[in-house]
Design an enzyme around this catalytic site. Structure first.
Site, PDB file in Angstrom:
ATOM      1  N   LYS A   1       0.864  -1.188   0.000  1.00 13.99           N
ATOM      2  CA  LYS A   1       0.000   0.000   0.000  1.00 13.99           C
ATOM      3  C   LYS A   1       0.898   1.235   0.000  1.00 13.99           C
ATOM      4  CE  LYS A   1      -3.840   2.208   2.362  1.00 13.99           C
ATOM      5  NZ  LYS A   1      -4.283   2.781   1.076  1.00 13.99           N
ATOM      6  N   SER A   2       0.484   2.295  -0.713  1.00 11.20           N
ATOM      7  CA  SER A   2       1.315   3.502  -0.830  1.00 11.20           C
ATOM      8  C   SER A   2       1.712   4.031   0.543  1.00 11.20           C
ATOM      9  CB  SER A   2       0.554   4.617  -1.548  1.00 11.20           C
ATOM     10  OG  SER A   2       0.419   4.333  -2.909  1.00 11.20           O
TER      11      SER A   2
ATOM     12  N   ASN B   1     -13.637   4.457  -3.405  1.00 10.78           N
ATOM     13  CA  ASN B   1     -12.897   4.522  -2.143  1.00 10.78           C
ATOM     14  C   ASN B   1     -12.205   5.851  -1.946  1.00 10.78           C
ATOM     15  OD1 ASN B   1      -9.725   4.468  -1.913  1.00 10.78           O
ATOM     16  ND2 ASN B   1     -10.244   3.463  -3.845  1.00 10.78           N
ATOM     17  N   ALA B   2     -12.157   6.245  -0.674  1.00 15.35           N
ATOM     18  CA  ALA B   2     -11.315   7.374  -0.269  1.00 15.35           C
ATOM     19  C   ALA B   2     -10.720   6.992   1.075  1.00 15.35           C
ATOM     20  CB  ALA B   2     -12.133   8.659  -0.174  1.00 15.35           C
TER      21      ALA B   2
ATOM     22  N   CYS C   1      -3.087   9.684  -6.959  1.00 14.30           N
ATOM     23  CA  CYS C   1      -4.189   9.395  -6.046  1.00 14.30           C
ATOM     24  C   CYS C   1      -5.185  10.551  -6.059  1.00 14.30           C
ATOM     25  CB  CYS C   1      -3.693   9.165  -4.623  1.00 14.30           C
ATOM     26  SG  CYS C   1      -5.073   8.882  -3.492  1.00 14.30           S
TER      27      CYS C   1
ATOM     28  N   ASN D   1      -4.594   4.640 -12.307  1.00 13.99           N
ATOM     29  CA  ASN D   1      -5.088   4.716 -10.930  1.00 13.99           C
ATOM     30  C   ASN D   1      -6.612   4.727 -10.984  1.00 13.99           C
ATOM     31  OD1 ASN D   1      -5.336   5.283  -8.085  1.00 13.99           O
ATOM     32  ND2 ASN D   1      -3.336   6.252  -8.175  1.00 13.99           N
TER      33      ASN D   1
ATOM     34  N   SER E   1      -9.530  -4.626  -7.125  1.00 11.06           N
ATOM     35  CA  SER E   1     -10.929  -4.711  -6.698  1.00 11.06           C
ATOM     36  C   SER E   1     -11.536  -6.090  -6.909  1.00 11.06           C
ATOM     37  CB  SER E   1     -11.775  -3.680  -7.458  1.00 11.06           C
ATOM     38  OG  SER E   1     -11.282  -2.388  -7.231  1.00 11.06           O
TER      39      SER E   1
END
Lengths: 306, 266
Positions: free
Chosen positions: A45-46, A69-70, A129, A193, A268
């Site tokens: 994950k970033s 998503n956020a 992002c 992205n 996803s």
């Protein structure tokens, strides 16, 4: 016997399928489990220099055609991620890619230098992002100048580790953007992205559902957008492409490879098909090779451009 | 109710005491004991909660005021809308002659298991534990029913700790399995006791969660990579075998494991 082995920027993978950043990429054990289920490589994950809690919930919501998503780039900070990479290395042979992000060009340089200490197989630079615009403004990936500057500083600080620039479709031309990355030293293009940002509103309480109100759209609905982006990047630059965006089966993974991808990330689809999605897509990809009586994915790559 | 967001009005609130309330919703989607839902308080946050019962088309969620979210939840009144998603995860299997153990807030999910077993006319034994009389969930019901209760200070039921009482019960009786929910230190103790007695377990664990749909990776257990939100929250001996983090402080919202254990933050 047909096989799925691929090479990308000098990285050897048993399968072209990569765990996409942001999915099951917080811990070493989680990523090893994904490899046990057939992924050729995983992406963390970033991470940023300092730990971040991310946005409050709801931050990930499935809907009819995918999910939105956020999460807000929650992460334990780059040094903790270096430790996870080392733990992963002790347990697992498959390549591990480290995703990084930052709020300025200089900070991209710093976080790259620190993640390089963990010696990941690839550093993926998240300039795209869409979920932190109130904090950081529009993604750097929307600007040719910013993306060029970040590519240069990241390459300088990454040492011998190859660098992938992760691009957004929300830029004037993703093909030209990829060329800019190539001209400034990038080794791989990751595309795309999440799309948007988008929004979902609850009719009962009459307000946006995500705490951040808006969020990146992923999943099956964005596959055609991602595929066209990969096609365009392949026509505009010579770098290997790590294709990501809505892929959930072998047919779609094969379409990405036909458009020019070297590797295909899945994210996803873990929701719809479980962690087992990697093994299943591997099997479905082998069926595509058999259909065309091909031995390897290299023979399929870019085939849609003739 | 499903995994997508929908809001539902609260139809009834039962106040057990000012910091412990049960909220009722008209939700017909079948939920299994031990499964959980995500509750969204619009404008604040979304958090996982176990279900304390579901009958006659009504879902019950029992909440104890501990952190900002649960304190805000105490203000909910009939007619207020909250988001509910789920059910998520794998729950308990109802098993004949099970020893069902609930400690502290862990009484909520095992209550659902015990009530379900009663409705199915399956014979089980219930043990309730808490620090003191005031902390015993559903105290009136369990005192009426004559359930076995232990408190650390002896202010209600027998005095003592849950694992010690379980040892006594296993010495004098015979059970098919232990189903439990509660603080992790209790769960770990029960796991070890069950191993000594060669008994299977179904233990319900908690971890920090963001998505509940097996995507974000926040709740994966070190050693095995098992997702508490999908493969759990109820786990067996076999599933716990490779887990290396039992009893350690849980990873937080950033993904870091803090030095000291945090208490329930919701």
């Amino acid at each position: 016997m047909p096989h799925l082995k691929v090479q990308m920027a000098g990285i050897s993978m048993d399968s072209p399928l990569v765990l996409a950043s942001g999915v099951l990429g917080v811990t070493a054990s989680s990523m090893r489990r994904v490899v046990d289920h057939g992924a050729g490589a995983v992406t963390t994950k970033s991470c940023s220099i300092h730990p971040r809690k991310g946005h409050p919930g709801p931050c990930i919501i499935p809907y009819e055609h995918g999910m939105i998503n956020a999460v807000g780039l929650s992460n334990p900070g780059v040094d903790a991620v270096v430790n996870e990479i080392r733990t992963y290395r002790d347990e697992c042979q498959a390549p591990i890619f480290a995703s990084v992000f930052a709020g300025s060009v200089e900070e991209f340089g710093k976080v790259t230098r620190r993640i390089a200490a963990g010696n990941p197989d690839l550093i993926e630079v998240n300039v795209s992002c869409p979920n932190v615009q109130s904090e950081f403004g529009a993604p750097f990936g929307a600007s040719f100048e910013d993306t060029a500057a970040i590519t240069r500083i990241v390459k300088k600080n990454a040492g011998k580790i190859p660098v992938a620039m992760k691009l957004t479709v929300h830029c004037p031309s993703i093909g030209k953007m990829a060329k800019v990355c190539e001209d400034n030293g990038a080794d791989v293009i990751t595309a795309i992205n999440t799309v948007g940002p988008g929004m979902l509103i609850d009719v009962g309480v009459k307000r946006p559902i995500l705490s951040n109100k808006m969020g990146g759209v992923s999943g099956a609905g964005i596959f055609p957008v991602a595929l066209k982006a990969v096609w365009e990047i392949h026509r505009n630059c010579n770098l290997p492409i790590l294709a990501t965006g809505g892929v959930s089966n072998g047919n779609e993974a094969a379409q990405m490879i036909l458009a020019g991808a070297h590797a295909v990330a899945i994210g996803s689809a873990v929701y719809n098909r479980g962690v087992e999605v990697f093994q299943r897509v591997n099997e479905e990809l082998l069926e595509v090779l058999e259909l065309h009586e091909m031995e390897r994915l290299d023979d399929l790559r870019g085939g849609a451009h003739e | 109710m499903n995994e997508q967001m929908q809001t539902f009005p609260v139809v009834e609130v039962v106040e057990h005491n000012p910091t412990l309330k049960t909220f009722y919703f008209k939700v017909k989607t079948p939920v299994k004991p031990g499964q959980f839902v995500l509750m969204w308080l619009p404008g604040l946050d979304e958090k996982p909660f176990s279900v304390s019962d579901q009958k006659r088309g009504r879902l019950e969620i029992t909440i104890k005021a501990i952190g900002p979210f649960t304190k805000k939840a105490m203000e909910l009144e009939p007619g207020d809308r909250v988001g509910l998603r789920g059910p998520f995860g794998r729950g308990f299997e109802v098993q004949d002659n099970a020893l069902i153990v609930g400690a502290g807030c862990g009484v909520a999910p095992v209550r659902f298991l015990h009530e379900t077993a009663k409705r199915m006319e399956v014979n089980t034994t219930l043990l309730i534990g808490a620090r003191n009389s005031a902390e015993v969930l559903f105290k009136d019901q369990y005192v009426d029913e004559g359930a076995t209760i232990v408190t650390d200070d002896g202010s209600l039921g027998g005095k003592g700790l849950v694992p010690d009482r379980v040892r006594e019960m296993l010495a004098s009786g015979s059970y098919s399995t232990i189903c439990a929910s509660g603080p992790e230190v209790v769960l770990v103790a029960l796991r070890n006791i069950a191993k000594e007695h060669n008994l299977p377990v179904q233990l319900s664990f908690e971890r920090y969660m963001k998505c509940a749909i097996g995507i974000c990776g926040q709740c994966c257990l070190d050693g095995s990579g098992i997702r508490v939100c999908v493969e759990g929250p109820v786990l067996t001996h076999e599933e716990l075998e490779q887990v290396t983090e039992l009893g350690l402080p849980h990873r937080d919202a950033t993904g870091q494991r803090p030095e000291k254990p945090g208490i329930c933050q919701a």
